[in-house]
Design a protein around this motif. Structure first.
Motif, short mmCIF file in Angstrom:
data_model
loop_
_atom_site.label_atom_id
_atom_site.label_comp_id
_atom_site.label_asym_id
_atom_site.label_seq_id
_atom_site.Cartn_x
_atom_site.Cartn_y
_atom_site.Cartn_z
N ILE A 191 12.52 1.11 8.12
CA ILE A 191 12.64 2.17 7.11
C ILE A 191 11.47 3.14 7.28
O ILE A 191 10.33 2.71 7.45
N GLU A 192 11.78 4.42 7.21
CA GLU A 192 10.69 5.42 7.19
C GLU A 192 10.04 5.43 5.82
O GLU A 192 10.74 5.28 4.81
N THR A 193 8.76 5.65 5.74
CA THR A 193 8.12 5.74 4.42
C THR A 193 8.63 7.00 3.72
O THR A 193 8.80 8.05 4.34
N MET A 194 8.87 6.84 2.44
CA MET A 194 9.33 7.97 1.65
C MET A 194 8.21 8.37 0.68
O MET A 194 7.55 7.50 0.12
N PRO A 195 8.02 9.67 0.50
CA PRO A 195 6.91 10.15 -0.34
C PRO A 195 7.21 10.01 -1.82
O PRO A 195 7.55 10.97 -2.50
N VAL B 274 15.19 -9.23 2.56
CA VAL B 274 13.81 -9.66 2.34
C VAL B 274 12.90 -8.65 3.04
O VAL B 274 13.11 -8.32 4.21
N SER B 275 11.91 -8.16 2.32
CA SER B 275 11.00 -7.17 2.91
C SER B 275 9.86 -7.87 3.62
O SER B 275 9.21 -8.75 3.04
N LEU B 276 9.66 -7.52 4.87
CA LEU B 276 8.59 -8.15 5.65
C LEU B 276 8.12 -7.11 6.68
O LEU B 276 8.90 -6.71 7.54
N HIS C 165 7.37 6.01 -8.61
CA HIS C 165 7.24 5.08 -7.50
C HIS C 165 8.61 4.47 -7.16
O HIS C 165 9.49 4.40 -8.01
N MET C 166 8.72 4.00 -5.93
CA MET C 166 9.95 3.36 -5.48
C MET C 166 10.30 2.17 -6.38
O MET C 166 11.47 1.85 -6.59
N SER C 167 9.27 1.51 -6.94
CA SER C 167 9.51 0.33 -7.76
C SER C 167 10.23 0.65 -9.07
O SER C 167 10.76 -0.24 -9.73
N ALA D 29 11.73 -3.75 7.19
CA ALA D 29 10.33 -3.47 7.52
C ALA D 29 10.10 -1.97 7.41
O ALA D 29 10.85 -1.17 7.98
N VAL D 30 9.09 -1.58 6.64
CA VAL D 30 8.72 -0.17 6.58
C VAL D 30 7.88 0.11 7.82
O VAL D 30 6.94 -0.63 8.13
N ALA D 31 8.26 1.15 8.57
CA ALA D 31 7.53 1.49 9.80
C ALA D 31 6.27 2.25 9.43
O ALA D 31 6.34 3.32 8.81
N THR E 34 0.82 -1.22 0.00
CA THR E 34 0.00 0.00 0.00
C THR E 34 0.85 1.27 0.00
O THR E 34 0.43 2.29 -0.53
N TYR E 35 2.05 1.22 0.61
CA TYR E 35 2.90 2.41 0.67
C TYR E 35 3.73 2.57 -0.59
O TYR E 35 4.39 3.59 -0.80
N CYS E 36 3.76 1.54 -1.43
CA CYS E 36 4.64 1.53 -2.59
C CYS E 36 3.90 1.77 -3.89
O CYS E 36 4.35 2.54 -4.74
N LEU F 1 20.43 -6.00 -6.97
CA LEU F 1 19.32 -6.14 -7.91
C LEU F 1 18.03 -5.99 -7.13
O LEU F 1 17.83 -6.62 -6.09
N THR F 2 17.16 -5.12 -7.65
CA THR F 2 15.94 -4.83 -6.94
C THR F 2 14.86 -4.58 -7.98
O THR F 2 14.98 -4.98 -9.13
N GLY F 3 13.76 -3.93 -7.58
CA GLY F 3 12.70 -3.69 -8.55
C GLY F 3 11.72 -2.66 -8.00
O GLY F 3 12.12 -1.85 -7.16
N GLY F 4 10.51 -2.88 -8.34
CA GLY F 4 9.70 -4.01 -8.63
C GLY F 4 10.21 -5.27 -7.90
O GLY F 4 11.02 -5.17 -7.01
N GLU F 5 9.72 -6.37 -8.30
CA GLU F 5 10.20 -7.61 -7.69
C GLU F 5 11.20 -8.27 -8.65
O GLU F 5 10.80 -8.78 -9.70
N PRO F 6 12.49 -8.26 -8.29
CA PRO F 6 13.49 -8.75 -9.24
C PRO F 6 13.26 -10.20 -9.64
O PRO F 6 13.51 -10.58 -10.78
N VAL G 92 20.59 -8.95 -3.52
CA VAL G 92 19.25 -8.86 -4.09
C VAL G 92 18.31 -8.37 -2.98
O VAL G 92 18.46 -8.77 -1.82
N THR G 93 17.38 -7.51 -3.35
CA THR G 93 16.29 -7.16 -2.43
C THR G 93 15.01 -7.75 -2.99
O THR G 93 14.67 -7.50 -4.15
N THR G 94 14.32 -8.53 -2.19
CA THR G 94 13.17 -9.27 -2.71
C THR G 94 12.02 -9.27 -1.71
O THR G 94 12.24 -9.14 -0.50
N ASN G 95 10.82 -9.46 -2.24
CA ASN G 95 9.68 -9.62 -1.33
C ASN G 95 9.55 -11.05 -0.84
O ASN G 95 8.68 -11.36 -0.04
#
Ligand code: SAM
Ligand code: SF4
Length: 348
Positions: A206-210, A138-140, A342-344, A178-180, A45-47, A83-88, A114-117
């Protein structure tokens, strides 16, 4: 100066002049983040908005082109690639790129990450390790499967946990990100800390970024990490440590768990003075700063000739435009993001 000789496909040998990249503020650029796709199988939702429009596939660089671009950056002094994305891991045949870049570890490149969901991690974990990847993010954002579904809109918590299990079995070191989010995972943070450290993983908040239009009000999501830290310090004892991973996080050691906790605080503390990073998109656009709109098109130089001279010149020109810092301010009057993409697009 570091001179690199190589070949691309059947092309003639390339001789790349490889002056290290130093930006106008004296910072050496040694870290490249590559968003290999803007697509994702989640809609956090934040991304992202739920109905995201993604780039037409024909606009994407091929994996061979991304390899060539990354290799040019390695020749110019990049030591770490993420390597990141989107979902790499949803990009078709992504392991081809991972393997190609993995071959350069030890000859120029020091680390490939790699950064992945985590959704596709179970089936890729062993191969990632085999290609030379040793650490992944890993994002969680929550440990509650129902809340996980809510924040990712489409994600399956059990699959991500399966992915984490597989990655640890394969020998990959994991850092959880984890995004706070205010009123969402604030109260869960002590449990997340115990979960991560109990399994030998670091945790970074991580703080949410606008960045980019989403369907929610970003000011409603924003939780300053100074507040989160103060809350956690009622239960845990933190000692600041000098640990560096090449990224912007500042770390503490948690006495009660023995693990590390990182804070990425772009809004409350500027992390720009030590910035060593640039970001490449899957269309060959280079962003010199996550929080600014200025960018350089490397695709034209990449495609104009098989020789890397023009590409190196285009990279050099871009680095002269690396700004001193970002401009993340939430426009509270209009509730507009500070950065439209977007961040993606550029990767986290
Ligand atoms: N899909 C992968 C993932 O989620 O790990 C990689 C790309 S994602 C854009 C990278 C990181 O950026 C994730 O940890 C995600 O939580 C974070 N992120 C996305 N949008 C963000 C935002 N607006 N503010 C702060 N972090 C954000
Ligand atoms: Fe996808 Fe990662 Fe963005 Fe979530 S944060 S929508 S997983 S790119």
């Amino acid at each position: 100066m570091n001179t690199r000789v190589g070949t691309i496909g059947n092309a003639a040998p390339l001789v790349a002049d490889a002056a290290p990249m130093i930006d106008p503020f004296g910072r050496a650029v040694t870290y490249l983040r590559v968003s290999v796709t803007d697509r994702c199988d989640f809609r956090c939702t934040y991304c992202m908005a739920e109905n995201m429009t993604f780039l037409p596939k024909k606009d994407l660089l091929t994996l061979e082109e991304l390899d060539r671009l990354c290799s040019a950056f390695i020749a110019k002094g990049v030591r770490k690639i993420r390597l990141t994305g989107g979902e790499p891991l949803v990009r078709k045949n992504i392991m081809y790129l991972v393997r190609q870049l993995g071959r350069q570890i030890g000859s120029g490149l020091e680390e490939l990450t790699v950064t992945t969901n985590g959704s596709q991690l179970a089936r890729h974990a062993e191969e990632l390790y085999d290609c030379g990847v040793r650490r992944i993010n890993v994002s969680l954002d929550t440990l509650d499967p129902e809340k996980f579904r809510r924040v990712t809109r489409w994600g399956d918590f059990a699959k991500v946990i399966e992915g984490i299990d597989a990655a640890q079995r394969a020998g990959l070191k994991i850092k959880l990100n984890a995004v706070a989010l205010k009123d969402f995972n604030e109260a869960e943070m002590p449990d997340m800390l115990r979960f991560a450290h109990g399994r030998g993983m670091d945790l970074t908040v991580i703080e949410t970024m606008p960045m980019g239009e989403i369907e929610e009000d970003r000011t409603d999501q924003y939780l300053p990490l100074s507040k989160l830290r103060a809350d956690l310090e009622r239960q845990f004892t933190f000692t600041d440590i000098d640990y560096q991973t090449g990224g912007p996080a500042r770390y503490v050691r948690v006495a009660e768990t023995g693990g590390r906790l990182g804070f990425i605080t772009p809004l409350t503390h500027n992390f720009c003075e030590s910035c060593n990073r640039v970001r490449l998109t899957c269309t060959g656009t280079l962003y010199m700063c996550l929080g600014q709109n200025d960018a350089a098109d490397l695709r034209a130089a990449l495609r104009s000739t098989e020789y890397d001279g023009l590409l190196h010149a285009a990279i050099d020109e871009a680095i002269t435009r690396k700004p001193k810092g970002h401009d993340f301010i939430i426009d509270r009057t209009h509730n507009r993001p500070a950065v439209a993409r977007h961040m993606s697009v550029t990767g986290g």
